[in-house]
Design an enzyme around this catalytic site. Structure first.
Site, mmCIF file in Angstrom:
data_model
loop_
_atom_site.group_PDB
_atom_site.id
_atom_site.type_symbol
_atom_site.label_atom_id
_atom_site.label_comp_id
_atom_site.label_asym_id
_atom_site.label_seq_id
_atom_site.Cartn_x
_atom_site.Cartn_y
_atom_site.Cartn_z
ATOM 1 N N ALA A 191 26.099 15.625 -2.446
ATOM 2 C CA ALA A 191 26.552 14.912 -3.643
ATOM 3 C C ALA A 191 25.532 14.967 -4.784
ATOM 4 O O ALA A 191 25.907 14.793 -5.950
ATOM 5 C CB ALA A 191 26.878 13.463 -3.291
ATOM 6 N N PRO B 188 21.963 15.135 1.311
ATOM 7 C CA PRO B 188 22.473 13.911 1.916
ATOM 8 C C PRO B 188 23.784 14.089 2.673
ATOM 9 O O PRO B 188 24.674 14.804 2.231
ATOM 10 C CB PRO B 188 22.686 12.980 0.712
ATOM 11 N N ASN B 189 23.822 13.437 3.810
ATOM 12 C CA ASN B 189 24.994 13.345 4.680
ATOM 13 C C ASN B 189 25.286 14.621 5.466
ATOM 14 O O ASN B 189 26.189 14.632 6.305
ATOM 15 C CB ASN B 189 26.245 12.896 3.894
ATOM 16 N N GLU C 175 23.175 28.311 -4.379
ATOM 17 C CA GLU C 175 23.858 27.020 -4.210
ATOM 18 C C GLU C 175 25.012 27.211 -3.233
ATOM 19 O O GLU C 175 25.775 28.173 -3.356
ATOM 20 C CB GLU C 175 24.385 26.553 -5.574
ATOM 21 N N HIS D 80 26.230 16.972 -7.935
ATOM 22 C CA HIS D 80 27.063 16.470 -9.029
ATOM 23 C C HIS D 80 26.370 15.387 -9.851
ATOM 24 O O HIS D 80 26.955 14.874 -10.801
ATOM 25 C CB HIS D 80 28.379 15.909 -8.460
ATOM 26 N N ARG E 192 31.424 14.241 10.509
ATOM 27 C CA ARG E 192 31.790 13.813 9.169
ATOM 28 C C ARG E 192 33.028 14.572 8.678
ATOM 29 O O ARG E 192 32.978 15.794 8.512
ATOM 30 C CB ARG E 192 30.622 14.122 8.232
ATOM 31 N N ARG F 79 38.937 20.005 -4.824
ATOM 32 C CA ARG F 79 38.801 18.602 -4.433
ATOM 33 C C ARG F 79 38.760 17.699 -5.673
ATOM 34 O O ARG F 79 39.196 18.108 -6.746
ATOM 35 C CB ARG F 79 37.562 18.454 -3.534
ATOM 36 N N HIS G 7 28.254 25.343 -0.967
ATOM 37 C CA HIS G 7 29.118 24.236 -0.575
ATOM 38 C C HIS G 7 30.041 24.707 0.538
ATOM 39 O O HIS G 7 30.656 25.769 0.431
ATOM 40 C CB HIS G 7 29.928 23.707 -1.756
ATOM 41 N N ILE G 8 30.103 23.897 1.576
ATOM 42 C CA ILE G 8 30.947 24.222 2.729
ATOM 43 C C ILE G 8 32.411 24.211 2.298
ATOM 44 O O ILE G 8 33.176 25.124 2.616
ATOM 45 C CB ILE G 8 30.697 23.182 3.850
ATOM 46 N N SER G 9 32.785 23.176 1.590
ATOM 47 C CA SER G 9 34.170 23.046 1.117
ATOM 48 C C SER G 9 34.314 23.716 -0.250
ATOM 49 O O SER G 9 33.313 23.964 -0.942
ATOM 50 C CB SER G 9 34.526 21.555 0.993
ATOM 51 N N TYR H 106 34.842 19.537 6.546
ATOM 52 C CA TYR H 106 33.561 20.229 6.786
ATOM 53 C C TYR H 106 33.496 20.976 8.119
ATOM 54 O O TYR H 106 32.494 21.637 8.402
ATOM 55 C CB TYR H 106 32.409 19.225 6.700
ATOM 56 N N ASN I 145 22.271 23.399 -0.085
ATOM 57 C CA ASN I 145 23.457 22.551 -0.156
ATOM 58 C C ASN I 145 22.953 21.149 -0.470
ATOM 59 O O ASN I 145 22.487 20.430 0.418
ATOM 60 C CB ASN I 145 24.246 22.566 1.155
#
Ligand code: DQA
Length: 157
Positions: free
Chosen positions: A85, A13-14, A106, A88, A21, A115, A108-110, A26, A82
């Site tokens: 959300a 998502p997103n 798995e 989590h 975004r 965070r 994650h860009i960030s 990102y 990826n």
């Protein structure tokens, strides 16, 4: 000649909003640009890469289930995932990975650990073969390289 092994790049998502975004988090590359980089990495690695994105949890679950079956049948080395959300929140996605046996990296860009606290826990990490976190969108080609290493029958990792 044998067919080329395949790998999936699944975005949740997103991630369709990449480029616009939160560019400070990102980056400014669009999803289309990221997917083009993945296809190029696939050429270098000898992998036929297919990229997909969905905003729907159940669709990710179905893709993971099918990919696990395709991996078991041979031909698919696994998936870079990826899950956004859903990382989590989604026990369903974790169960799909565990239940299908899909080899997952798995991504994650960030750097989620720098965070908010709610991003520090992943339901997916324990059932993933490897993790790539915090390299920006450059992580996608890295994750594909990692996936192909994990799938290769060699000790030279
Ligand atoms: C993300 C991190 C997640 O916490 C977030 O919900 C995303 C993107 C990342 O790539 O850094 O959607 O997975």
């Amino acid at each position: 000649m044998l067919p080329m092994p395949a790998a999936l790049v699944l975005n949740g998502p997103n991630l369709n909003l990449l480029g616009s975004r939160e560019p400070g988090v990102y980056g400014s590359a669009t999803l289309a640009e990221v997917e083009a980089a993945c296809l190029l990495a696939g050429v270098e690695l000898g992998l036929e890469v297919e990229c997909r994105q969905t905003n729907f949890e159940g669709e990710l679950v179905e893709w993971v289930q099918q990919a696990g079956a395709d991996q078991a049948a041979g031909g698919l080395v696994g998936a870079v995932l990826n899950a956004g959300a859903y990382t989590h929140t989604s026990i369903a996605l974790r169960d799909a990975i565990a239940g299908s046996g899909l080899r997952v990296v798995e991504l994650h860009i960030s750097n989620v650990h720098q965070r908010e606290e709610f991003r520090h826990h992943s339901y997916l990490s324990a059932v993933s073969a490897g993790l790539v976190v915090g390299f920006g969108v450059a992580g996608y080609p890295l994750a594909l390289r990692g996936l192909s290493l994990l799938a290769a029958p060699t000790d030279l990792r």
